[in-house]
Design a protein around this motif. Structure first.
Motif, PDB file in Angstrom:
ATOM      1  N   ASP A  46       0.883  -1.144   0.000  1.00 29.74           N
ATOM      2  CA  ASP A  46       0.000   0.000   0.000  1.00 29.74           C
ATOM      3  C   ASP A  46       0.934   1.209   0.000  1.00 29.74           C
ATOM      4  OD1 ASP A  46      -2.318   1.468   0.080  1.00 29.74           O
ATOM      5  OD2 ASP A  46      -3.061   0.623   1.948  1.00 29.74           O
ATOM      6  N   GLN A  47       0.397   2.383   0.020  1.00 28.89           N
ATOM      7  CA  GLN A  47       1.241   3.582  -0.038  1.00 28.89           C
ATOM      8  C   GLN A  47       2.225   3.664   1.126  1.00 28.89           C
ATOM      9  OE1 GLN A  47       0.988   5.333  -2.759  1.00 28.89           O
ATOM     10  NE2 GLN A  47       2.467   6.902  -2.256  1.00 28.89           N
ATOM     11  N   THR A  48       1.792   3.247   2.305  1.00 28.03           N
ATOM     12  CA  THR A  48       2.619   3.438   3.497  1.00 28.03           C
ATOM     13  C   THR A  48       3.090   2.150   4.160  1.00 28.03           C
ATOM     14  OG1 THR A  48       0.670   3.522   4.909  1.00 28.03           O
ATOM     15  CG2 THR A  48       1.479   5.630   4.043  1.00 28.03           C
ATOM     16  N   CYS A  49       2.728   0.991   3.621  1.00 31.21           N
ATOM     17  CA  CYS A  49       3.063  -0.249   4.322  1.00 31.21           C
ATOM     18  C   CYS A  49       3.081  -1.436   3.378  1.00 31.21           C
ATOM     19  CB  CYS A  49       2.078  -0.501   5.457  1.00 31.21           C
ATOM     20  SG  CYS A  49       0.389  -0.790   4.888  1.00 31.21           S
ATOM     21  N   GLN A  93      13.461  -1.109   8.458  1.00 36.48           N
ATOM     22  CA  GLN A  93      13.174  -1.529   9.815  1.00 36.48           C
ATOM     23  C   GLN A  93      11.671  -1.292   9.943  1.00 36.48           C
ATOM     24  OE1 GLN A  93      15.983   0.888   9.438  1.00 36.48           O
ATOM     25  NE2 GLN A  93      16.896  -1.067   8.930  1.00 36.48           N
ATOM     26  N   VAL A  94      10.933  -2.317  10.335  1.00 34.08           N
ATOM     27  CA  VAL A  94       9.479  -2.224  10.350  1.00 34.08           C
ATOM     28  C   VAL A  94       8.904  -2.523  11.722  1.00 34.08           C
ATOM     29  CG1 VAL A  94       9.251  -2.830   7.899  1.00 34.08           C
ATOM     30  CG2 VAL A  94       9.128  -4.636   9.633  1.00 34.08           C
ATOM     31  N   SER A  95       7.690  -2.048  11.892  1.00 37.81           N
ATOM     32  CA  SER A  95       6.862  -2.403  13.023  1.00 37.81           C
ATOM     33  C   SER A  95       5.737  -3.272  12.476  1.00 37.81           C
ATOM     34  CB  SER A  95       6.310  -1.131  13.666  1.00 37.81           C
ATOM     35  OG  SER A  95       5.473  -1.462  14.738  1.00 37.81           O
ATOM     36  N   ALA A  96       5.591  -4.471  13.020  1.00 34.38           N
ATOM     37  CA  ALA A  96       4.585  -5.420  12.534  1.00 34.38           C
ATOM     38  C   ALA A  96       3.332  -5.345  13.397  1.00 34.38           C
ATOM     39  CB  ALA A  96       5.147  -6.837  12.558  1.00 34.38           C
ATOM     40  N   THR A  97       2.184  -5.248  12.747  1.00 28.48           N
ATOM     41  CA  THR A  97       0.904  -5.211  13.449  1.00 28.48           C
ATOM     42  C   THR A  97       0.024  -6.333  12.919  1.00 28.48           C
ATOM     43  OG1 THR A  97       1.058  -2.806  13.617  1.00 28.48           O
ATOM     44  CG2 THR A  97      -1.118  -3.786  13.991  1.00 28.48           C
ATOM     45  N   LEU A 132      -2.711 -12.075   9.065  1.00 29.27           N
ATOM     46  CA  LEU A 132      -2.345 -10.925   8.246  1.00 29.27           C
ATOM     47  C   LEU A 132      -1.541  -9.965   9.114  1.00 29.27           C
ATOM     48  CD1 LEU A 132      -2.679  -9.363   5.526  1.00 29.27           C
ATOM     49  CD2 LEU A 132      -4.689  -8.287   6.574  1.00 29.27           C
ATOM     50  N   PHE A 133      -0.384  -9.548   8.606  1.00 26.51           N
ATOM     51  CA  PHE A 133       0.439  -8.559   9.290  1.00 26.51           C
ATOM     52  C   PHE A 133       0.634  -7.345   8.384  1.00 26.51           C
ATOM     53  CE2 PHE A 133       1.643 -12.412  11.518  1.00 26.51           C
ATOM     54  CZ  PHE A 133       1.760 -11.991  12.834  1.00 26.51           C
ATOM     55  N   ARG A 134       0.509  -6.177   8.991  1.00 23.01           N
ATOM     56  CA  ARG A 134       0.884  -4.923   8.323  1.00 23.01           C
ATOM     57  C   ARG A 134       2.292  -4.599   8.789  1.00 23.01           C
ATOM     58  NH1 ARG A 134      -0.503  -0.739  11.318  1.00 23.01           N
ATOM     59  NH2 ARG A 134      -2.697  -1.293  11.354  1.00 23.01           N
ATOM     60  N   LEU A 135       3.199  -4.363   7.841  1.00 18.46           N
ATOM     61  CA  LEU A 135       4.576  -4.002   8.148  1.00 18.46           C
ATOM     62  C   LEU A 135       4.759  -2.534   7.793  1.00 18.46           C
ATOM     63  CD1 LEU A 135       6.291  -7.144   6.548  1.00 18.46           C
ATOM     64  CD2 LEU A 135       5.516  -6.848   8.913  1.00 18.46           C
ATOM     65  N   THR A 136       4.906  -1.708   8.818  1.00 16.96           N
ATOM     66  CA  THR A 136       5.018  -0.260   8.625  1.00 16.96           C
ATOM     67  C   THR A 136       6.481   0.152   8.764  1.00 16.96           C
ATOM     68  OG1 THR A 136       2.823   0.018   9.594  1.00 16.96           O
ATOM     69  CG2 THR A 136       4.201   1.987   9.434  1.00 16.96           C
ATOM     70  N   PRO A 137       7.040   0.791   7.729  1.00 17.89           N
ATOM     71  CA  PRO A 137       8.449   1.172   7.803  1.00 17.89           C
ATOM     72  C   PRO A 137       8.685   2.288   8.810  1.00 17.89           C
ATOM     73  CG  PRO A 137       7.468   2.059   5.811  1.00 17.89           C
ATOM     74  CD  PRO A 137       6.422   1.198   6.478  1.00 17.89           C
ATOM     75  N   ALA A 149      23.501   4.717  -2.855  1.00 13.97           N
ATOM     76  CA  ALA A 149      22.658   4.291  -1.741  1.00 13.97           C
ATOM     77  C   ALA A 149      21.970   5.516  -1.150  1.00 13.97           C
ATOM     78  CB  ALA A 149      23.490   3.580  -0.682  1.00 13.97           C
ATOM     79  N   PHE A 150      20.730   5.321  -0.700  1.00  4.25           N
ATOM     80  CA  PHE A 150      19.913   6.416  -0.201  1.00  4.25           C
ATOM     81  C   PHE A 150      19.212   5.982   1.078  1.00  4.25           C
ATOM     82  CE2 PHE A 150      20.300   6.597  -4.726  1.00  4.25           C
ATOM     83  CZ  PHE A 150      20.527   7.931  -5.017  1.00  4.25           C
ATOM     84  N   THR A 151      19.205   6.854   2.088  1.00  4.06           N
ATOM     85  CA  THR A 151      18.396   6.587   3.267  1.00  4.06           C
ATOM     86  C   THR A 151      16.979   7.073   2.976  1.00  4.06           C
ATOM     87  OG1 THR A 151      18.968   8.703   4.290  1.00  4.06           O
ATOM     88  CG2 THR A 151      20.304   6.786   4.898  1.00  4.06           C
ATOM     89  N   LEU A 152      16.019   6.335   3.475  1.00  4.07           N
ATOM     90  CA  LEU A 152      14.603   6.679   3.339  1.00  4.07           C
ATOM     91  C   LEU A 152      14.078   6.930   4.740  1.00  4.07           C
ATOM     92  CD1 LEU A 152      13.626   3.789   0.877  1.00  4.07           C
ATOM     93  CD2 LEU A 152      14.361   6.118   0.293  1.00  4.07           C
ATOM     94  N   THR A 153      13.719   8.158   5.012  1.00  3.07           N
ATOM     95  CA  THR A 153      13.263   8.537   6.341  1.00  3.07           C
ATOM     96  C   THR A 153      11.774   8.842   6.286  1.00  3.07           C
ATOM     97  OG1 THR A 153      15.421   9.519   6.758  1.00  3.07           O
ATOM     98  CG2 THR A 153      13.656  10.122   8.262  1.00  3.07           C
ATOM     99  N   GLY A 154      11.038   8.355   7.267  1.00  6.46           N
ATOM    100  CA  GLY A 154       9.605   8.597   7.334  1.00  6.46           C
ATOM    101  C   GLY A 154       8.843   7.300   7.236  1.00  6.46           C
TER     102      GLY A 154
END
Length: 174
Positions: A46-49, A93-97, A132-137, A149-154
């Motif tokens: 999805d757009q964010t996860c 690095q993700v947070s799993a819900t 089902l898990f949502r993985l949010t960066p 190489a590029f860091t992605l913040t947010g």
């Protein structure tokens, strides 16, 4: 990155690359909270996860339910890579819900996975052991070759801020 057009170009590259892949690598922590475990899963985005549907029989499902912090990597196939030592990849690095079937988001995640992977998702989502898990960066890195190489913040897949890592490889002192 100071150039907004270049930032948007890299963000679109990240999304296009992720869209070109079907599975991701997951590094999670075992239930002891110390031992790392690597696996993989098909995903949808999805757009964010990212969304993954995995059986609770799988070790990484147990790990994500116990320790919701993980790292994921989406990587170019080695057979098609121009350079094996610098394969294109994005890692987060993700947070799993965990998303339960009675939550509104369940249908959205399952629909995204079904659209991407076909009817097998519909069949698996009917089995009680599939979660089902949502993985949010929380942070990420996009590598598209040596010195690129590029860091992605947010908390979006493309990164709200994109920074080119310029302090790279250095020769050894002789």
């Amino acid at each position: 990155m100071s150039n907004p057009q270049h930032t948007q170009k890299i963000q679109q590259e990240v999304l296009d690359f992720i869209n070109s892949r079907k599975s991701l690598q997951i590094a999670s922590l075992m239930t002891d909270g110390e031992t790392p475990y690597a696996s993989y899963a098909p995903f949808a985005l999805d757009q964010t996860c990212l969304y993954v549907l995995i059986s609770e029989i799988a070790i990484h499902a147990i790990n994500l339910a116990t320790h919701p912090k993980a790292s994921v990597m989406i990587i170019e196939d080695e057979d098609s890579a121009k350079e094996l030592f610098a394969r294109k990849r994005v890692s987060y690095q993700v947070s799993a819900t965990h998303i339960a079937p009675d939550q509104a988001e369940w249908e959205h995640g399952i629909n995204l996975l079904t659209h991407r992977h076909g009817q097998r998702i519909g069949n698996l989502s009917q089995l009680a052991d599939f979660k089902l898990f949502r993985l949010t960066p929380e942070a990420g890195r996009y590598v598209k070759g040596f010195g690129r190489a590029f860091t992605l913040t947010g908390e979006t897949l493309a990164g709200e801020l994109v920074d080119h890592l310029r302090d790279g490889h250095k020769k050894r002192a002789s």
